[in-house]
Scaffold this active site. Structure first.
Site, mmCIF file in Angstrom:
data_model
loop_
_atom_site.group_PDB
_atom_site.id
_atom_site.type_symbol
_atom_site.label_atom_id
_atom_site.label_comp_id
_atom_site.label_asym_id
_atom_site.label_seq_id
_atom_site.Cartn_x
_atom_site.Cartn_y
_atom_site.Cartn_z
ATOM 1 N N LYS A 31 0.412 8.432 -1.759
ATOM 2 C CA LYS A 31 1.857 8.328 -1.984
ATOM 3 C C LYS A 31 2.269 8.759 -3.383
ATOM 4 O O LYS A 31 3.344 9.346 -3.552
ATOM 5 C CB LYS A 31 2.343 6.915 -1.702
ATOM 6 C CG LYS A 31 1.964 5.873 -2.730
ATOM 7 C CD LYS A 31 2.590 4.531 -2.402
ATOM 8 C CE LYS A 31 2.182 3.485 -3.420
ATOM 9 N NZ LYS A 31 2.690 3.784 -4.764
ATOM 10 N N THR A 32 1.433 8.492 -4.397
ATOM 11 C CA THR A 32 1.812 8.880 -5.760
ATOM 12 C C THR A 32 1.960 10.385 -5.868
ATOM 13 O O THR A 32 2.906 10.895 -6.492
ATOM 14 C CB THR A 32 0.775 8.369 -6.776
ATOM 15 O OG1 THR A 32 0.641 6.949 -6.651
ATOM 16 C CG2 THR A 32 1.209 8.707 -8.198
ATOM 17 N N ASP A 220 9.564 3.647 -5.795
ATOM 18 C CA ASP A 220 8.189 3.461 -5.335
ATOM 19 C C ASP A 220 7.937 1.969 -5.098
ATOM 20 O O ASP A 220 8.616 1.115 -5.673
ATOM 21 C CB ASP A 220 7.226 4.009 -6.390
ATOM 22 C CG ASP A 220 5.804 4.154 -5.859
ATOM 23 O OD1 ASP A 220 5.625 4.087 -4.626
ATOM 24 O OD2 ASP A 220 4.886 4.333 -6.675
ATOM 25 N N GLU A 221 6.956 1.655 -4.254
ATOM 26 C CA GLU A 221 6.617 0.260 -3.915
ATOM 27 C C GLU A 221 7.851 -0.499 -3.439
ATOM 28 O O GLU A 221 8.116 -1.642 -3.834
ATOM 29 C CB GLU A 221 5.994 -0.446 -5.130
ATOM 30 C CG GLU A 221 4.745 0.210 -5.680
ATOM 31 C CD GLU A 221 3.517 0.063 -4.790
ATOM 32 O OE1 GLU A 221 3.638 -0.532 -3.691
ATOM 33 O OE2 GLU A 221 2.440 0.525 -5.177
ATOM 34 N N GLN A 251 1.817 -4.014 3.021
ATOM 35 C CA GLN A 251 1.310 -4.450 1.717
ATOM 36 C C GLN A 251 2.346 -5.288 0.964
ATOM 37 O O GLN A 251 2.305 -5.374 -0.264
ATOM 38 C CB GLN A 251 0.886 -3.245 0.877
ATOM 39 C CG GLN A 251 -0.266 -2.458 1.494
ATOM 40 C CD GLN A 251 -0.762 -1.358 0.585
ATOM 41 O OE1 GLN A 251 -1.422 -1.592 -0.422
ATOM 42 N NE2 GLN A 251 -0.464 -0.118 0.946
ATOM 43 N N ARG A 622 -8.901 -2.063 -0.413
ATOM 44 C CA ARG A 622 -9.310 -1.665 -1.770
ATOM 45 C C ARG A 622 -10.660 -0.960 -1.736
ATOM 46 O O ARG A 622 -11.028 -0.284 -2.699
ATOM 47 C CB ARG A 622 -9.441 -2.883 -2.699
ATOM 48 C CG ARG A 622 -8.203 -3.735 -2.932
ATOM 49 C CD ARG A 622 -6.994 -2.919 -3.292
ATOM 50 N NE ARG A 622 -6.222 -2.622 -2.095
ATOM 51 C CZ ARG A 622 -5.293 -1.669 -2.030
ATOM 52 N NH1 ARG A 622 -5.054 -0.904 -3.071
ATOM 53 N NH2 ARG A 622 -4.620 -1.446 -0.910
#
Length: 695
Positions: A31-32, A220-221, A251, A622
């Site tokens: 996504k970044t 973002d997020e 998340q 993770r």
């Protein structure tokens, strides 16, 4: 723009031209890269960089985003681009609109959690409630109300039928807390978002200026936003509707600090005509790990955007299945993990930085830390107390705040009697009354302490404090590096000896607290290396520290110990998740019967257990290559072993997706050794500033 080989979904997200866009970005889906490429594409297509606003939740993420955009389009094309946290953006609005907000000049104080706690604690002393309250629980209620734009009167009406003592105490304290902030001309962290929203609602012409400035807004997020952040966004994009939200409802793990997963679930209702793009190709984890993650999150009973993560690459050879570890007790569990980590480093040659141990509770982290340190494993801790939340660090910062702004009353109150120099509460009350009567600052009253009827020790304490502040000012006037001035201050206070005295002979605790001071000195040194700081720049840097936005140092080559919350956004080759039991993950607070009746400030029900499921999902995702899921059949509590049930989330994993491993029983130890071990753990907890979770 540099060559980019996106998958079809990524390409859709990058090339979307205008109108609302929701990018559902699964864990490890790149996504970044999509966010930064989208910004670069907007600039390439003619959008001025200064018309683009990108917001996220950490300074580190914002800096990384900006750096990537600069690499893609060049520094000149990216000049004027705003990449910021919500709080930093709100701070810029407040600074620019200070007159519209009715502030007395541009100066105002920022109140962090510790300062807010001190205010509430002080207010409690004036009520019949006394001091036996968890301050954090009261501040959480105030924060939730503020972010829902519920004032003291409306809050009192909403809590009218509540008999919970914390609700009743908050009703009494909420208005007084706001009044104290106003008297101090101070804003807490919630205000940095709420106040711009309140201003924009009241002054449409002010809002229009910001709408015209920013024609494209990217968040973002997005799953971590709360109601006030949603309102800020809705107002800002109301005219052009060029808003892009990137996030993953699977998340969403921060409801406890006010985030509302419904913001992302109902994005299409808030912004009609939304185009939805799903990023489901995972570039991080092996297929067996993703199979476990998909199986657990797929069993969620809460509303969610359907997503199934698929691996981007087929590995050479058969990847390892995750290992489901059952230990007879908690001691055996952490010893197994420590031995396995040591084996990975010594026999398989893994780098320490490629290994992480994750847990729901900091108490488990202390136990693992003890075992790993005994084996000589290098460690770094994530998710503990933040640098600026440590008392000794805040004490040093308070001196600096007063030195650059004599009107900083909170700083003056905190610093004047640290280390103790005879200026107690009674003396402070007289000084404050003197300042109020003469409409001067508290610091000014301290410079005139000799004119007041104060004990000799208090007058001398004020004189010493004023002298130290003057020495700090002189250092900056002489253009000395800030790190040198702070070092002078620390030495002048005799802080190292003071911390040792406060630790009462506990050398480990003293060393940890002194480590916070050394970290602060390094932070100032890193800032000095960028450019010398004048008074204005120092003020900005102190505000950044208050907002917890100091850039982290380079990650050392060490095994990471972290809460699952602290590990969000990170990735590791090998991950151990421990304490996967009912009452730990999911946490006991989410499984109690009353939790099913929990509601938000808007009256809509919350589902705590499903948030715990999402936390489990974050932990699993993770891992890149190998994963261990660990639980104990029993744990010591109150000196007795108590049976533990495996986490319900483990039961949602099909048997064929994991390999089971049984750990042998813990070798017996004598009672004296057990007591010594318990004392060591308690000492480590105290040194780390860890306290049992409170409701």
């Amino acid at each position: 723009m540099a060559e980019f080989a996106p998958n079809p979904a990524q390409r859709q997200a990058v090339e979307h031209e205008s109108g609302p866009l929701l990018v559902l970005a699964g864990a490890g889906s790149g996504k970044t890269g999509v966010v930064t490429r989208r910004i670069a594409r907007l600039i390439e297509r003619g959008a001025a960089a200064r018309s683009i606003l990108a917001m996220t939740f950490t300074n580190k993420a914002a800096d990384e985003m900006r750096e990537r955009v600069v690499r893609l389009v060049g520094a000149r094309a990216a000049d004027g681009l705003t990449v910021s946290t919500f709080h930093r953006f709100g701070l810029e609005v407040i600074k620019a609109e200070h007159q519209a907000l009715g502030l007395r000049g541009k100066r105002f104080a920022l109140v962090d959690f510790g300062d807010a706690s001190a205010i509430v604690r002080d207010l409690l002393r004036t009520t019949a409630w006394g001091r036996n309250f968890d301050i954090a629980a009261i501040l959480t209620r105030i924060s939730l109300a503020k972010n829902a734009f519920i004032g003291p009167e409306a809050y009192a009406a909403a809590m009218k039928k509540s008999e919970h003592p914390y609700d009743e105490a908050t009703v009494e304290l909420y208005g007084a807390y706001l009044a104290r902030l106003e008297a101090l001309q101070a804003y807490d962290l919630d205000d940095l978002v709420c106040q711009p929203v309140i201003l924009w609602r009241r002054r449409p012409e002010v809002l229009q200026r910001w709408q015209e400035r920013y024609r494209f807004v990217i968040v973002d997020e997005y799953q971590d936003t709360n109601l006030s952040q949603l309102e800020l966004l809705r107002l800002l994009v109301d005219t052009h509707r060029n808003v892009c939200a990137v996030g993953d409802d699977d998340q969403a793990i921060y409801a406890w600090r006010g985030a509302d997963v419904r913001n992302i679930l109902e994005f299409e209702r808030h912004f009609p005509g939304t185009k939805v793009v799903r990023l489901e190709t995972n570039y991080r984890s092996q297929k067996p790990i993703l199979d476990v993650a998909n199986a657990v999150i797929g069993k969620s009973s809460a509303p969610r955007h359907e997503k199934v993560l698929v691996p981007a690459r087929t590995p050479v050879g058969a990847p390892e299945l995750p290992t489901l570890v059952t230990a007879p007790d908690g001691v055996a569990e952490v010893r197994f993990v420590a031995d396995e980590v040591k084996r990975l480093l010594d026999r398989e040659g893994l780098r320490p930085r490629d290994v992480a141990v994750l847990y729901r509770s900091n108490l488990l982290g202390v136990e693992v830390e003890t075992e790993l340190r005994a084996r000589g494993v290098p460690l770094r801790m994530v998710g503990g107390t933040q640098l600026v939340e440590r008392k000794e660090v805040k004490d040093v910062l308070a001196y600096l705040q007063v030195a650059i702004d004599h009107d900083h009353e909170l700083g003056a109150r905190r610093a004047v009697n640290y280390p103790p120099r005879g200026v107690g509460d009674a003396a402070l009350m007289k000084l404050a009354s003197y300042a109020t009567a003469r409409q001067s600052s508290l610091f000014d009253a301290m410079t005139r302490a000799h004119e007041l009827e104060l004990p000799a020790a208090a007058r001398e304490g004020c004189r010493t404090f004023v002298r130290i502040v003057s020495e700090i000012e002189r250092g900056f006037e002489e253009h000395k590096p800030s790190a040198e001035v702070v070092r002078m201050l620390v030495d002048r206070l005799g802080l190292k000896a003071q911390l040792q005295a406060e630790a009462g002979g506990n050398l480990q605790a003293a060393a940890r607290r002194w480590g916070g001071i050394e970290y602060l000195l390094r932070a100032f040194g890193r800032r000095d290396a960028i450019a010398p700081m004048n008074r204005a720049a120092l003020g900005q840097f102190l505000r950044a520290l208050t907002l917890r936005e100091e850039t982290e140092e380079e990650v050392p080559n060490a095994v990471t110990l972290s809460t699952v919350h602290g590990a969000k956004g990170l990735e590791f080759g090998c991950v151990f998740v421990i304490g996967l039991e009912e009452g730990i993950l999911p946490h006991v607070r989410s499984t109690e019967e009353r939790a099913t009746d929990a509601v938000g400030m808007d009256g809509r029900p919350l589902d705590d257990v499903e948030q715990e499921r999402r936390l489990f999902y974050v932990a699993v995702t993770r891992a890149k290559q190998r994963l261990w899921l660990c639980h104990a059949a029993a744990r010591a509590r109150g000196g007795k072993a108590q049976k533990r049930a495996p986490s319900r989330f483990l039961a949602d994993i099909p048997e064929e997706l994991v390999v089971r491993h049984e750990v042998g029983a813990t070798p017996p130890v004598d009672v004296a050794q057990q007591r010594r071990g318990a004392a060591d753990v308690l000492a480590a907890l105290a040194a780390a500033g860890v306290a049992p979770a409170r409701r």
